[in-house]
Design an enzyme around this catalytic site. Structure first.
Site, short mmCIF file in Angstrom:
data_model
loop_
_atom_site.label_atom_id
_atom_site.label_comp_id
_atom_site.label_asym_id
_atom_site.label_seq_id
_atom_site.Cartn_x
_atom_site.Cartn_y
_atom_site.Cartn_z
CD GLU A 1 -2.72 1.02 2.62
OE1 GLU A 1 -3.01 -0.10 3.11
OE2 GLU A 1 -3.02 2.09 3.16
CG ASP B 1 -2.51 8.70 7.85
OD1 ASP B 1 -2.54 7.48 8.09
OD2 ASP B 1 -2.69 9.18 6.72
#
Lengths: 398, 255
Positions: free
Chosen positions: B46, B57
């Protein structure tokens, strides 16, 4: 009928809006989407909201005919005195609404973002009023720049958490608040301070702020016999005071809506916050709108002397006003805003916030007639900007 | 059949997907990092496209994105780096990123370039299903790319099933309500994954967020097809003199 007031069911104003959020936020945002209108319309909610606005905030705020300012511009200027609200700005209209909504949703932990600290103070205030835990995210740089507001929030019992990521200012404080919400999905409500964020925030905040134009209509009628002014002028960062000042005039097409953005050192100087002039369609903080960004789609740090206008985006309601031509967008530099602040102080005996000073400066960019009825949203008072004003006086030799 | 679908046909259990940030730790690390991941046991890669405001995040991936941006990484540069990468890398590759840079690049141009260089799928966590269904999904499918939606422990059954139907390749099960790299305990993760198992979904399920060592990898794999490691690997690359050695050392503790 086409309306500029409300978004469609998916949160779109024209091509702007929506809810561009990661799945982790879905339950919270969905709960708000499905319940905000129903809760806001409950009689018990309405009653408490109106009571608090009246007795605690001090509403209705006056609509004041500014005689000397009117004479100076050869027109009729009315000031909607949001600077007289408790805590010194319009921000509290929204935080009162949202704290009541949070309680109806059973949330007992409140988070907020703040730039200059005005929304943070307004949030800390309503949390103290309701005895609810309050965490305010604020950019590390802004904490240094806005010490008095940080102290006010702390005195009110809020925890001020520095945002240390990115550019360490409002946009990053907003990122941190959203991340907090992701990590605390069940007990927390996020009080966004402007008409930005995922649907339903832009609509919800606009509705809470719409009390400004609701009052303006009947107040103007009392004074002039007509509910409708020719112009409504307000400054726009994210756009909450403008949304409130425009709201009940949005679909009155004879009323010219003037949105004033911060040009900083000049729209094309590289140090500006004039989002409609410089931004391109993009996604920021959960909605599609105009966003100041690089060619590669990285969000840029804007500049304005006024921390409240120092935001690289604009609410989707306003992006649609710009896109459709319904709104008239102007930009005012730091220098012109400062000049306007001193003018208003000496003409009317009112020291405006630096944000609001941008709206006043727009008067000189418009060709106003003797018969025009102009409403300016005086969104906040200037106490918080005294350090900047003092520096300016030193330079001017006052 | 897509490269991702073929992978899951051949391997149903303990599929290892590793996240890396394009242009991190150095601008030109992208390919060496991917090669070392493939060489040391990653079944799937990924590849994160750095963004200034990565909402989903945690601090570790934020920091790697900031460094990658300072290094000069852009989507255009990434496609230059990926041009011809299929000569060297055979495992499926997914691009992960946020909507704004992709919109700015041009959504269709992005999908077209991704497909052309040999990318297999996309994860765009802030692309909601309404906009996917009405606007972007058709473009993604036109270029033969898989699209992977996320589900969380709070996602209701009906919605999990809907997102599974919209996804191709696999479904990304976020282990707990958090941003990436959190230290939240995965105590209830088994219940949640068993619940997902019981829905008999169309897609394989990979578990991500908070997978950092063999123990958490094993726990994640017990009731799923595999897991995704991100922040822990980015941490392992931090200050590494040689990305190949760092990757080998890190993955040897997992597989």
């Amino acid at each position: 009928m086409q309306t500029y007031q409300q978004p469609d069911v998916h949160g779109y104003y024209g091509r702007f809006g929506g809810a561009y959020i990661p799945e982790m936020l879905h339950p919270n945002v969905e709960e708000l989407q499905s319940r905000y209108l129903e809760i806001m319309q409950e009689p018990s909610f309405q009653l408490e909201f109106r009571d608090l606005l009246h007795d605690y905030v001090g509403r209705p705020t006056p609509l004041y005919f500014a005689k000397r300012l009117s004479a100076a511009y050869g027109t009729n200027i009315y000031l909607k005195r949001e600077d007289l609200c408790h805590t010194g700005a319009h921000k509290i209209n929204n935080t009162i609404g949202q704290i009541l909504l949070a309680q109806k949703l059973g949330k007992n932990r409140i988070i907020a973002e703040t730039g200059a600290g005005q929304h943070g103070v307004a949030t800390a205030t309503v949390c103290a009023l309701k005895g609810v835990e309050c965490i305010v995210y604020m950019g590390e740089k802004d904490i240094e720049r806005q010490a008095p507001n940080v102290a006010r929030m702390r005195m009110l019992g809020a925890k001020v958490v520095p945002a240390t990521s990115g550019s360490k200012t409002l946009k990053d404080a907003t990122n941190e608040a959203i991340r907090d919400w992701i990590n605390n999905p069940s007990d927390t409500h996020y009080i966004i301070g402007s008409v930005v964020g995922p649907h339903p925030y832009p609509d919800m905040v606009a509705r809470f702020q719409s009390v400004i134009s609701e009052e303006t209509r009947w107040q103007l009628k009392e004074k002039t016999g007509s509910e409708l002014p020719t112009h409504v002028i307000a400054c726009v960062g994210g756009g909450s005071n403008a949304a409130g000042a425009f709201y009940h005039f949005l679909d009155e097409l004879t009323v010219q809506l003037v949105a004033v953005e911060a040009a900083g050192h000049g729209v094309n100087s590289g140090l500006s916050a004039a989002t409609t002039a410089l931004g391109k369609p993009g996604v920021l903080h959960g909605s599609k709108s105009l966003v100041m960004q690089t060619e590669d789609g990285q969000v840029v740090e804007p500049h304005s002397i006024s921390a409240g206008l120092d935001y690289p985006g604009i609410g989707p309601l306003h992006a649609n006003l710009f896109d459709s031509g319904r709104g008239h967008f102007l930009a005012v530099t730091d220098e012109d805003a400062l000049r306007a602040a001193f003018d208003v102080a000496r003409t009317e005996g009112i020291i405006p916030a630096l944000e609001t000073a941008h709206a006043f400066s727009a008067l000189s960019q418009l060709s106003l007639k003797e018969t025009d009825q102009v409403v300016i949203c005086l969104s906040g008072r200037g106490d918080k900007d005294l350090a900047t004003y003092m520096k300016q006086m030193e330079m001017m030799g006052i | 059949m897509s490269r991702i679908q073929i992978l899951f046909q051949q391997k149903h259990k303990r599929v290892l997907n590793v996240y890396c940030t394009a242009g991190y730790p150095e601008l030109n690390s992208t390919l060496p990092v991917m090669e070392s991941l493939q060489a040391n046991g990653a079944d799937l890669i990924e590849l994160g496209m750095p963004y200034s405001d990565p909402l989903a995040d945690g601090p570790v991936i934020q920091q790697s994105s900031a460094i990658a941006l300072e290094n000069g990484m852009t989507i255009a540069r990434l496609f230059e780096q990926l041009d011809g990468f299929r000569d060297r890398i055979t495992v499926p590759v997914i691009l992960m990123g946020y909507m704004n840079p992709v919109l700015q690049y041009g959504f269709e141009r992005f999908c077209s370039d991704a497909a052309r260089v040999g990318v297999d799928g996309l994860i765009l966590p802030d692309l909601p299903e309404y906009e996917f269904e009405t606007e972007y999904g058709a473009i993604i499918r036109k270029y033969g790319l898989d699209f992977i939606f996320l589900v969380t422990p709070e996602t209701a059954e009906e919605r999990v099933k809907k997102l599974d139907k919209l996804s191709t390749g696999f479904l990304y099960a976020v282990s707990s309500s958090s941003t990436t790299g959190s230290n939240k305990q995965m105590t209830s993760v088994q219940d949640y994954l068993q619940r997902l198992e019981s829905y008999q979904l169309t897609n394989p399920v990979l578990v991500g967020f908070g997978i950092k060592d063999r123990e958490s990898f094993d726990a994640a794999c017990a009731h799923s097809n595999g897991a995704i490691i991100g922040s822990a690997y980015i941490k392992a690359l931090e200050g590494a003199i040689d990305v190949g050695t760092a990757t080998k050392e890190f993955l040897s503790t997992i597989v």
